[in-house]
Scaffold this motif. Structure first.
Motif, PDB file in Angstrom:
ATOM      1  N   CYS A 104     141.036 -90.745 106.443  1.00 34.00           N
ATOM      2  CA  CYS A 104     140.609 -89.396 106.035  1.00 34.00           C
ATOM      3  C   CYS A 104     139.871 -88.706 107.173  1.00 34.00           C
ATOM      4  O   CYS A 104     140.087 -87.523 107.455  1.00 34.00           O
ATOM      5  CB  CYS A 104     139.714 -89.459 104.805  1.00 34.00           C
ATOM      6  SG  CYS A 104     140.554 -89.978 103.300  1.00 34.00           S
ATOM      7  N   GLN A 105     139.012 -89.449 107.848  1.00 32.58           N
ATOM      8  CA  GLN A 105     138.242 -88.907 108.967  1.00 32.58           C
ATOM      9  C   GLN A 105     139.163 -88.379 110.061  1.00 32.58           C
ATOM     10  O   GLN A 105     138.955 -87.278 110.582  1.00 32.58           O
ATOM     11  CB  GLN A 105     137.326 -89.997 109.523  1.00 32.58           C
ATOM     12  CG  GLN A 105     136.428 -89.547 110.652  1.00 32.58           C
ATOM     13  CD  GLN A 105     135.647 -90.717 111.233  1.00 32.58           C
ATOM     14  OE1 GLN A 105     136.219 -91.758 111.557  1.00 32.58           O
ATOM     15  NE2 GLN A 105     134.333 -90.543 111.339  1.00 32.58           N
ATOM     16  N   ASP A 131     129.643 -89.623 104.818  1.00 39.38           N
ATOM     17  CA  ASP A 131     129.882 -88.423 104.018  1.00 39.38           C
ATOM     18  C   ASP A 131     131.208 -88.512 103.265  1.00 39.38           C
ATOM     19  O   ASP A 131     131.317 -88.079 102.114  1.00 39.38           O
ATOM     20  CB  ASP A 131     129.859 -87.172 104.901  1.00 39.38           C
ATOM     21  CG  ASP A 131     128.462 -86.839 105.410  1.00 39.38           C
ATOM     22  OD1 ASP A 131     127.472 -87.357 104.837  1.00 39.38           O
ATOM     23  OD2 ASP A 131     128.355 -86.067 106.381  1.00 39.38           O
ATOM     24  N   ILE A 132     132.211 -89.097 103.911  1.00 39.34           N
ATOM     25  CA  ILE A 132     133.505 -89.283 103.242  1.00 39.34           C
ATOM     26  C   ILE A 132     133.349 -90.274 102.092  1.00 39.34           C
ATOM     27  O   ILE A 132     133.846 -90.045 100.984  1.00 39.34           O
ATOM     28  CB  ILE A 132     134.579 -89.741 104.245  1.00 39.34           C
ATOM     29  CG1 ILE A 132     134.870 -88.600 105.233  1.00 39.34           C
ATOM     30  CG2 ILE A 132     135.853 -90.185 103.525  1.00 39.34           C
ATOM     31  CD1 ILE A 132     135.728 -89.003 106.404  1.00 39.34           C
ATOM     32  N   GLU A 133     132.635 -91.356 102.341  1.00 41.04           N
ATOM     33  CA  GLU A 133     132.395 -92.344 101.279  1.00 41.04           C
ATOM     34  C   GLU A 133     131.677 -91.697 100.092  1.00 41.04           C
ATOM     35  O   GLU A 133     132.050 -91.918  98.936  1.00 41.04           O
ATOM     36  CB  GLU A 133     131.554 -93.502 101.806  1.00 41.04           C
ATOM     37  CG  GLU A 133     131.172 -94.490 100.725  1.00 41.04           C
ATOM     38  CD  GLU A 133     130.182 -95.550 101.180  1.00 41.04           C
ATOM     39  OE1 GLU A 133     129.990 -96.497 100.402  1.00 41.04           O
ATOM     40  OE2 GLU A 133     129.596 -95.420 102.267  1.00 41.04           O
ATOM     41  N   HIS A 158     131.096 -90.322  94.697  1.00 41.49           N
ATOM     42  CA  HIS A 158     130.178 -89.552  93.855  1.00 41.49           C
ATOM     43  C   HIS A 158     130.614 -88.119  93.570  1.00 41.49           C
ATOM     44  O   HIS A 158     129.940 -87.429  92.812  1.00 41.49           O
ATOM     45  CB  HIS A 158     128.786 -89.521  94.487  1.00 41.49           C
ATOM     46  CG  HIS A 158     128.252 -90.879  94.830  1.00 41.49           C
ATOM     47  ND1 HIS A 158     127.969 -91.826  93.874  1.00 41.49           N
ATOM     48  CD2 HIS A 158     127.978 -91.447  96.027  1.00 41.49           C
ATOM     49  CE1 HIS A 158     127.532 -92.928  94.473  1.00 41.49           C
ATOM     50  NE2 HIS A 158     127.532 -92.726  95.771  1.00 41.49           N
ATOM     51  N   ASN A 159     131.698 -87.675  94.190  1.00 38.76           N
ATOM     52  CA  ASN A 159     132.082 -86.273  94.002  1.00 38.76           C
ATOM     53  C   ASN A 159     133.576 -86.137  93.688  1.00 38.76           C
ATOM     54  O   ASN A 159     134.204 -85.156  94.079  1.00 38.76           O
ATOM     55  CB  ASN A 159     131.702 -85.444  95.244  1.00 38.76           C
ATOM     56  CG  ASN A 159     131.570 -83.973  94.951  1.00 38.76           C
ATOM     57  OD1 ASN A 159     131.262 -83.583  93.828  1.00 38.76           O
ATOM     58  ND2 ASN A 159     131.824 -83.154  95.959  1.00 38.76           N
ATOM     59  N   PHE A 161     132.771 -79.816 103.459  1.00 36.19           N
ATOM     60  CA  PHE A 161     132.675 -79.880 104.924  1.00 36.19           C
ATOM     61  C   PHE A 161     132.351 -78.487 105.424  1.00 36.19           C
ATOM     62  O   PHE A 161     133.247 -77.666 105.626  1.00 36.19           O
ATOM     63  CB  PHE A 161     134.000 -80.394 105.481  1.00 36.19           C
ATOM     64  CG  PHE A 161     133.956 -80.854 106.901  1.00 36.19           C
ATOM     65  CD1 PHE A 161     132.944 -81.680 107.351  1.00 36.19           C
ATOM     66  CD2 PHE A 161     134.959 -80.494 107.780  1.00 36.19           C
ATOM     67  CE1 PHE A 161     132.930 -82.128 108.663  1.00 36.19           C
ATOM     68  CE2 PHE A 161     134.958 -80.940 109.084  1.00 36.19           C
ATOM     69  CZ  PHE A 161     133.931 -81.764 109.537  1.00 36.19           C
ATOM     70  N   GLY A 162     131.055 -78.211 105.571  1.00 32.82           N
ATOM     71  CA  GLY A 162     130.636 -76.856 105.894  1.00 32.82           C
ATOM     72  C   GLY A 162     130.989 -75.955 104.727  1.00 32.82           C
ATOM     73  O   GLY A 162     130.652 -76.226 103.583  1.00 32.82           O
ATOM     74  N   ALA A 163     131.705 -74.859 105.010  1.00 36.08           N
ATOM     75  CA  ALA A 163     132.100 -73.917 103.960  1.00 36.08           C
ATOM     76  C   ALA A 163     133.386 -74.348 103.259  1.00 36.08           C
ATOM     77  O   ALA A 163     133.807 -73.716 102.294  1.00 36.08           O
ATOM     78  CB  ALA A 163     132.284 -72.526 104.556  1.00 36.08           C
TER      79      ALA A 163
END
Length: 168
Positions: free
Chosen positions: A124-125, A140-142, A147-148, A154-156
């Protein structure tokens, strides 16, 4: 954290899982036996671990137990004498534990290194870095995956990591 829930003096029965690839080195884990002391704030604590109270299991055993027993501890399933392969995908590895009934067979069990969820996060990265010109952190990907619901902010931009291009 243990001193928050245990008394300041306690005998510990250590039950832990170790990776299948470490199973042949499990005798080293018994080196954890001994007396542990320290301070929590101004309170001194002592914990004792006897070698006889260290129980080691291969990582896949938890999955087997979860499948065979209910949350109240009642056995709801038995593999009897059948051979079962239990696949446990972790962060960095995939463990394949082989059991005859509920008895672990270390000679047929193995670990596949450099696999697991981190390989998905790295994929993904790389796709995000290619598409957006910036590389997000694996943490952040994890967090987005765990959890989301796979939505990565990723920013906006909101990126849906459930889309096919993010599957390795």
């Amino acid at each position: 954290g243990l001193v928050l829930v245990a008394p300041l003096r306690a005998y510990i029965h250590l039950v832990t899982n170790i990776p299948i690839s470490f199973w042949s080195y499990r005798e080293r884990m018994y080196g954890l036996a001994g007396v542990y002391q320290g301070y929590y704030g101004n309170r001194r604590f002592y914990y004792y671990i006897d070698r006889a109270n260290i129980e080691l299991n291969p990582e896949s055993r938890g999955t087997m137990i979860a499948h065979c027993f209910s949350s109240t501890g009642d056995q709801v399933f038995s593999f009897e004498n059948r051979t079962v392969a239990c696949i446990d995908s972790g962060t960095h590895t995939v463990n394949v534990g082989v059991y005859n009934g509920l008895k672990y067979d270390p000679n047929k069990s193995f670990t596949i290194p450099n696999t697991g969820m981190v390989s998905v996060w790295k994929h993904c990265q790389s796709i995000i870095a290619h598409e957006y010109g910036r590389e997000p952190s694996l943490d952040d990907i994890e967090a987005a995956m765990r959890h989301n619901a796979g939505i990565f902010n990723f920013g906006a931009d909101s990126i849906d990591l459930n889309l096919p291009q993010y599957a390795p």
